[in-house]
Design a protein around this motif. Sequence first.
Motif, PDB file in Angstrom:
ATOM      1  N   PHE A 443      42.840  62.438  38.522  1.00  0.00           N
ATOM      2  CA  PHE A 443      41.448  62.558  38.104  1.00  0.00           C
ATOM      3  C   PHE A 443      40.542  61.680  38.971  1.00  0.00           C
ATOM      4  O   PHE A 443      39.432  62.090  39.332  1.00  0.00           O
ATOM      5  CB  PHE A 443      41.273  62.188  36.630  1.00  0.00           C
ATOM      6  CG  PHE A 443      39.850  62.342  36.171  1.00  0.00           C
ATOM      7  CD1 PHE A 443      39.360  63.590  35.831  1.00  0.00           C
ATOM      8  CD2 PHE A 443      38.988  61.247  36.120  1.00  0.00           C
ATOM      9  CE1 PHE A 443      38.036  63.753  35.439  1.00  0.00           C
ATOM     10  CE2 PHE A 443      37.662  61.400  35.731  1.00  0.00           C
ATOM     11  CZ  PHE A 443      37.193  62.659  35.386  1.00  0.00           C
ATOM     12  N   ALA A 444      40.997  60.484  39.309  1.00  0.00           N
ATOM     13  CA  ALA A 444      40.187  59.598  40.146  1.00  0.00           C
ATOM     14  C   ALA A 444      39.926  60.228  41.511  1.00  0.00           C
ATOM     15  O   ALA A 444      38.823  60.102  42.065  1.00  0.00           O
ATOM     16  CB  ALA A 444      40.878  58.241  40.306  1.00  0.00           C
ATOM     17  N   ASP A 445      40.918  60.924  42.059  1.00  0.00           N
ATOM     18  CA  ASP A 445      40.719  61.581  43.349  1.00  0.00           C
ATOM     19  C   ASP A 445      39.738  62.739  43.210  1.00  0.00           C
ATOM     20  O   ASP A 445      38.865  62.934  44.067  1.00  0.00           O
ATOM     21  CB  ASP A 445      42.049  62.086  43.900  1.00  0.00           C
ATOM     22  CG  ASP A 445      41.883  62.735  45.255  1.00  0.00           C
ATOM     23  OD1 ASP A 445      41.548  62.015  46.219  1.00  0.00           O
ATOM     24  OD2 ASP A 445      42.057  63.971  45.361  1.00  0.00           O
ATOM     25  N   PHE A 446      39.865  63.519  42.125  1.00  0.00           N
ATOM     26  CA  PHE A 446      38.881  64.581  41.881  1.00  0.00           C
ATOM     27  C   PHE A 446      37.489  63.987  41.740  1.00  0.00           C
ATOM     28  O   PHE A 446      36.514  64.499  42.311  1.00  0.00           O
ATOM     29  CB  PHE A 446      39.243  65.366  40.619  1.00  0.00           C
ATOM     30  CG  PHE A 446      38.075  66.124  40.045  1.00  0.00           C
ATOM     31  CD1 PHE A 446      37.623  67.281  40.662  1.00  0.00           C
ATOM     32  CD2 PHE A 446      37.414  65.665  38.910  1.00  0.00           C
ATOM     33  CE1 PHE A 446      36.521  67.967  40.160  1.00  0.00           C
ATOM     34  CE2 PHE A 446      36.325  66.341  38.400  1.00  0.00           C
ATOM     35  CZ  PHE A 446      35.875  67.502  39.024  1.00  0.00           C
ATOM     36  N   GLU A 447      37.367  62.902  40.977  1.00  0.00           N
ATOM     37  CA  GLU A 447      36.056  62.286  40.773  1.00  0.00           C
ATOM     38  C   GLU A 447      35.462  61.837  42.106  1.00  0.00           C
ATOM     39  O   GLU A 447      34.261  62.024  42.354  1.00  0.00           O
ATOM     40  CB  GLU A 447      36.187  61.102  39.820  1.00  0.00           C
ATOM     41  CG  GLU A 447      34.855  60.436  39.504  1.00  0.00           C
ATOM     42  CD  GLU A 447      35.022  59.235  38.592  1.00  0.00           C
ATOM     43  OE1 GLU A 447      34.508  59.274  37.465  1.00  0.00           O
ATOM     44  OE2 GLU A 447      35.675  58.257  39.026  1.00  0.00           O
ATOM     45  N   ARG A 448      36.287  61.265  42.970  1.00  0.00           N
ATOM     46  CA  ARG A 448      35.803  60.835  44.294  1.00  0.00           C
ATOM     47  C   ARG A 448      35.234  62.015  45.070  1.00  0.00           C
ATOM     48  O   ARG A 448      34.137  61.937  45.641  1.00  0.00           O
ATOM     49  CB  ARG A 448      36.960  60.185  45.073  1.00  0.00           C
ATOM     50  CG  ARG A 448      36.617  59.791  46.504  1.00  0.00           C
ATOM     51  CD  ARG A 448      37.848  59.308  47.256  1.00  0.00           C
ATOM     52  NE  ARG A 448      38.875  60.339  47.366  1.00  0.00           N
ATOM     53  CZ  ARG A 448      38.858  61.315  48.273  1.00  0.00           C
ATOM     54  NH1 ARG A 448      37.866  61.407  49.139  1.00  0.00           N
ATOM     55  NH2 ARG A 448      39.839  62.203  48.318  1.00  0.00           N
TER      56      ARG A 448
END
Length: 685
Positions: A443-448
């Motif tokens: 999710f953190a990579d998607f958010e980035r």
Amino acid sequence: MLSIRKNLLALLAATLSAIPAIARTTETSHTLLPAPQHIEFHGGDVRISAARLMMAADSAQWADTLTALGVRIDPRARFLITGKIVDSIPGAGISDEAYTLGIDNRRIDVSAVSSKGIRWALQTLRQLAESTPSRQLRLPRCIITDWPAFPWRGFMMDVGRSYISLDELKREIDAMSLFKLNVFHWHLTENQAWRLESRLFPMLNDSINTTRQPGRYYTIDEARQLVAYCRERGIMLLPEIDMPGHSAAFERTFRHDMQSAEGKKILRLLVEEACATFDEVPYLHIGTDEVRFTDPEFVPEMVAFVRSHGKKVISWNPGWHYEPGEIDMTHLWSYRGKGQKGIPAIDSKLHYLNHFDLYADIRALYRSKIYRQTSATPDVAGAEIAIWNDRYVADEATNASQNNLYPIMMAMAERAWRGGGTEYFDSLGTNMDRPGTDDFKEFADFERRMLHHKATSLRHIAIPYVKQTNVHWRITDAFPNGGDLSRRFPPETEGPAQSYTYADSVYNTRRATGAGIYLRHVWGPATIPGFYADPQPDHTAYAFTRVYSPADQTVGLQAETQNYSRSEPDLAPLPGCWDYRHSRIWINGDTIVPPAWQSTHRVRSNEISLTNENAAARRPLLVKLRKGWNDVMIKLPVGSFSTPETRLVKWMFTFVFTTPDGSREADLIYDPDAQAPGKIRPQGK
């Protein structure tokens, strides 16, 4: 067509000229969204000033985009850009949209099974260019092999209840295309209005037969224009004529129920007119939801009639019950929707943005499987997100912000294209997993990547979402308040701690991450879990954290303790109150006063637009942080989960510091366990 190309060229040039400098795409930190199925970077960049273009399809779009990116199209240029149609892409799942995109020192090569893949390769190239902005087109050397996991990747806008302008719809369709969504579902008819022009029965569009936004409807020419606009962007427009329910506008006009003999005669003429208007569209959605059927022949007759005009038919489920062969696709809505073997299904069961909050629901949608499948099956075609405008929409831009449209659109685009997912909203639900887990990292990579596109390709749109994967809390076990929502408990008198003793019982705290936390999801823990496994009414919770600021500064604050669904006639809080539950917010012991609510009416009504009730619809509050650690505490009581003022009580909170203008997150550290001198307690009752 020429004017459309000129407009597209101008839009692309304006968009790309103002893109800020951003770090070059690398193998470990690319910003493509949706992420491709396979990507391999070969190191180094390719700079392109002029190129020969040899495309088997969509050559005009490629030429316009490349020109906007600073490339001169020249038949004598050494650099070659080719696109060819091939029989197959090795390893691709859904082959008719698959493509390969290879970028090397002297050429760009695209292979695709159809023009669809060539178009998606162009969108990938646009995103790569946005990751390496410069006056001259600069692209990373790479090879991408890509295809969607699901063939149906849609977005639905309800314009029957609230008219949405063509300009706004086109803006949303442009974003759909960039992120490879391929179905725009246009919900055209409702109780409030019949928004599609009828030349046979012009009185159907007359203001006297429209209860909301009279005089606002789409002409046949505008409808055809939007079909063409979608088609040029790789999107199929799906019109919906809702029958026999949601048809009060029809009944006001003709004085007949759709299921009556006279009503069916009129409806056939209207359906015939709609089929002619949308002659290039292969499907017609006929609704059939939320209605009592009085004529058992109505639905079979209408399906047969629509099919006789060359259209495939889609119907809501729950709605009419079909056997295989009696309908072409079903569209699942509500928790009761169930797919049927032998009938392809579109999943929208928990995808209604009008009930989503700004931060928590996107986490559940992003990790979700599409109807519990990791890729398409003969019975699961894909999914749609949807906005239902039950409450009157006065401001289209605010409507998009409050529904968190663009971040959710990107989350759906990634899930429907990539496939996968880990649950169907029923395990972690809206909760963020622990930092360091695979779920958190994904999710953190998607958010980035999503925030990259907020800052680049979508920067002309107001998107209130800011980074939330760095926001950490401790939340207490819930204290029983006996129905007294103002009752005070140890966190208010003792300040932040890891556990408390009250009435001879120990109340512990647990960590949570995110700018939005549901203590109890609006649909209940059996459907979508929140922070508490078994939330009960008449309880009070506390959330707290410590925030490190590198200097004394003024920051923005997005905060709310009730997110108002855009399908409810709920009342704004009373002046000086965050909600009807006595919620409180303190920073360094000082009470944070809510904004002055613009809505002051005291009778629930869907005809009065939401104003500044939701944090996403207003500028952030300005608050002062001191250098060093700052204490934040939020008191969150709840009584009943449904009240006269707020039908869907959301036991939740949103809290995140932003820059003063709200454009991005403030540069801070959130750590509820940080050691700080002293222990600041909330001031006042």
